[in-house]
Design a protein around this motif. Sequence first.
Motif, PDB file in Angstrom:
ATOM      1  N   ILE A 167       2.017 -10.182  -6.910  1.00 26.07           N
ATOM      2  CA  ILE A 167       3.343  -9.555  -7.009  1.00 26.07           C
ATOM      3  C   ILE A 167       4.234 -10.302  -7.989  1.00 26.07           C
ATOM      4  CG2 ILE A 167       4.520 -10.771  -5.105  1.00 26.07           C
ATOM      5  CD1 ILE A 167       5.763  -8.034  -4.376  1.00 26.07           C
TER       6      ILE A 167
ATOM      7  N   GLN B  65       2.241 -10.818   6.191  1.00 29.53           N
ATOM      8  CA  GLN B  65       2.446 -10.128   4.911  1.00 29.53           C
ATOM      9  C   GLN B  65       2.152 -11.107   3.761  1.00 29.53           C
ATOM     10  OE1 GLN B  65       3.011  -6.699   4.638  1.00 29.53           O
ATOM     11  NE2 GLN B  65       2.452  -6.917   6.790  1.00 29.53           N
TER      12      GLN B  65
ATOM     13  N   ARG C 162       6.384  -2.247   1.098  1.00 31.70           N
ATOM     14  CA  ARG C 162       5.615  -1.574   0.040  1.00 31.70           C
ATOM     15  C   ARG C 162       6.192  -0.184  -0.248  1.00 31.70           C
ATOM     16  NH1 ARG C 162       1.024  -4.627  -0.737  1.00 31.70           N
ATOM     17  NH2 ARG C 162       0.459  -6.021   0.985  1.00 31.70           N
ATOM     18  N   TYR C 163       6.642   0.499   0.769  1.00 25.36           N
ATOM     19  CA  TYR C 163       7.230   1.831   0.601  1.00 25.36           C
ATOM     20  C   TYR C 163       8.631   1.722  -0.015  1.00 25.36           C
ATOM     21  CZ  TYR C 163       3.341   3.171   3.568  1.00 25.36           C
ATOM     22  OH  TYR C 163       2.079   3.354   4.070  1.00 25.36           O
TER      23      TYR C 163
ATOM     24  N   GLY D 175       4.781  -3.981   6.972  1.00 25.99           N
ATOM     25  CA  GLY D 175       4.388  -3.650   5.604  1.00 25.99           C
ATOM     26  C   GLY D 175       5.265  -2.588   4.961  1.00 25.99           C
TER      27      GLY D 175
ATOM     28  N   CYS E 245       3.402  -3.662  -7.966  1.00 26.67           N
ATOM     29  CA  CYS E 245       4.156  -4.436  -6.973  1.00 26.67           C
ATOM     30  C   CYS E 245       3.912  -3.924  -5.555  1.00 26.67           C
ATOM     31  CB  CYS E 245       5.652  -4.377  -7.286  1.00 26.67           C
ATOM     32  SG  CYS E 245       6.157  -5.315  -8.736  1.00 26.67           S
ATOM     33  N   SER E 246       3.873  -2.605  -5.413  1.00 24.75           N
ATOM     34  CA  SER E 246       3.772  -2.019  -4.071  1.00 24.75           C
ATOM     35  C   SER E 246       2.410  -2.227  -3.417  1.00 24.75           C
ATOM     36  CB  SER E 246       4.087  -0.519  -4.129  1.00 24.75           C
ATOM     37  OG  SER E 246       3.087   0.174  -4.853  1.00 24.75           O
ATOM     38  N   ILE E 247       1.361  -2.469  -4.218  1.00 23.48           N
ATOM     39  CA  ILE E 247       0.028  -2.652  -3.634  1.00 23.48           C
ATOM     40  C   ILE E 247      -0.448  -4.105  -3.726  1.00 23.48           C
ATOM     41  CG2 ILE E 247      -0.644  -0.258  -4.106  1.00 23.48           C
ATOM     42  CD1 ILE E 247      -2.249  -1.275  -6.509  1.00 23.48           C
ATOM     43  N   SER E 248       0.443  -5.019  -4.077  1.00 20.33           N
ATOM     44  CA  SER E 248       0.061  -6.428  -4.246  1.00 20.33           C
ATOM     45  C   SER E 248      -0.473  -7.022  -2.949  1.00 20.33           C
ATOM     46  CB  SER E 248       1.259  -7.244  -4.727  1.00 20.33           C
ATOM     47  OG  SER E 248       1.683  -6.826  -5.999  1.00 20.33           O
TER      48      SER E 248
END
Length: 469
Positions: free
Chosen positions: A106, A44, A173-174, A170, A97-100
């Motif tokens: 991020i 990650q 991210r959610y 991952g 932030c969620s797609i960094s």
Amino acid sequence: MEQSIEKKRFLKKISIISTFGGLLFGYDTGVINGALSFMTRPDQLNLTPLTEGLVTSALLFGAAFGAVFGGHLSDKYGRKTIIRLLAIIFFFATIGCSISPNSSVIIVCRFILGLAVGGASVIVPTFLGEMAPKNKRGSVVSQNEFMIVTGQLLAYVFNAILGNIFNNPGIWRYMIVIATIPAVILWFGMLVVPETPRWLAANGKDSKALEVLKKLREETEAESELEEIQKNIEEEKHLERVTFKDLCTPWIRRLILIGSGMAIILQAIGINVMMYYGTTILEQSGFGVKGALIANVGNGCMSVIAAFVYMKFLANRFRRRTMLLCGCTGTTLSMLGITIIGHVLGGSVLLPYLVIILTMIFLAFFQGNIGPVMWLVLSEIFPIKLRGLGMGICTFFVWIANFFVGFLFPILLATFGISGAFTVFIVIGVIAWIYTYKFVPETFNKSLEELQESFRNYKTKNFDVSSRD
């Protein structure tokens, strides 16, 4: 009778909608608690203790600047307008932030998100304080703290559910992207919420101010309060242009110093160690990752229960200073307990369960005493023309204190372990108790205008801001 019920409902609607800013504040600060365990993995973001501290504290650093500029902008453009702007920042920064793809991105997105968090931490309590009648101000303003801890609880719950159900590294991210939902609700909700009467009157819109007051108070009470506000504004015409130069006024400078000191000391006692690193602490004490995520929900539940008890039963009954001193005592003793059992029971199967109990006790004292009371006092002590700026400066120091706590704790934990790291916060807790006793003013059951008059004339009236009366 029917009109009175309608006014209560209107105030409740205003407080619920506006405190979605607090909910976002809570979720965005709490979600990192569980997400870090997944972010640190090699496949990650591969975080080290240093970058882990930066990812966590970037939001806090951004919040420091968001607090200063958010408060100042709210003085100029209105509380309502800036809250809607914050909702937009919350939404897009959360997506970022969620797609960094890496730690650098991020960190930047968390900094931008922090601008909104800091702005909300200043403007929402100010908004509520200016809407609420003085006999209900404690419970109304404390609703923001309740929504903050509710947001944190929701973050812990979603972290636990997603982390245990999905075997996907991952999944963090959610966990993060869920925060876009309350951001949308906040933006649309603020369309039906009025501007505060105090801001309207301060900007020459007396008729609109009275219109809002009549929706919230009985007619005679509304007219009387508007007269009180207008009188206070008239006395502060020399502060027409709100700048940092106004801090040269002795009584204002005194309040800024008291508020800033309170903000630093009461935040540095370790609350955000629990909020941001609760899962990490539980892992260090002996829980597995999934077990720590579930156990951390207990921390969130305790925070919500304590904030609810304060809001419903304590806010309008007990003096502010008494509550703060009680909170400092409880949090410091809880930290002392964690330090002692860390030394005595290191490696024992009992250690993680005792740690979770003591962290819950810590949170009960903080969220039921220190957290809501600190924000309440800060929302009360500044004059109209400087309320946004004054809150901004004090909240800047709240977030700077939190930044250093958030940045340094992973390094302290890696170097000294739980017991060594927590010893620092025991010392700070003792200092916080002494500072509160000597310097924090009592504001219980006084109107904002009465407080301002007392503070302004503290020399001529021999007014002591640490008065116990």
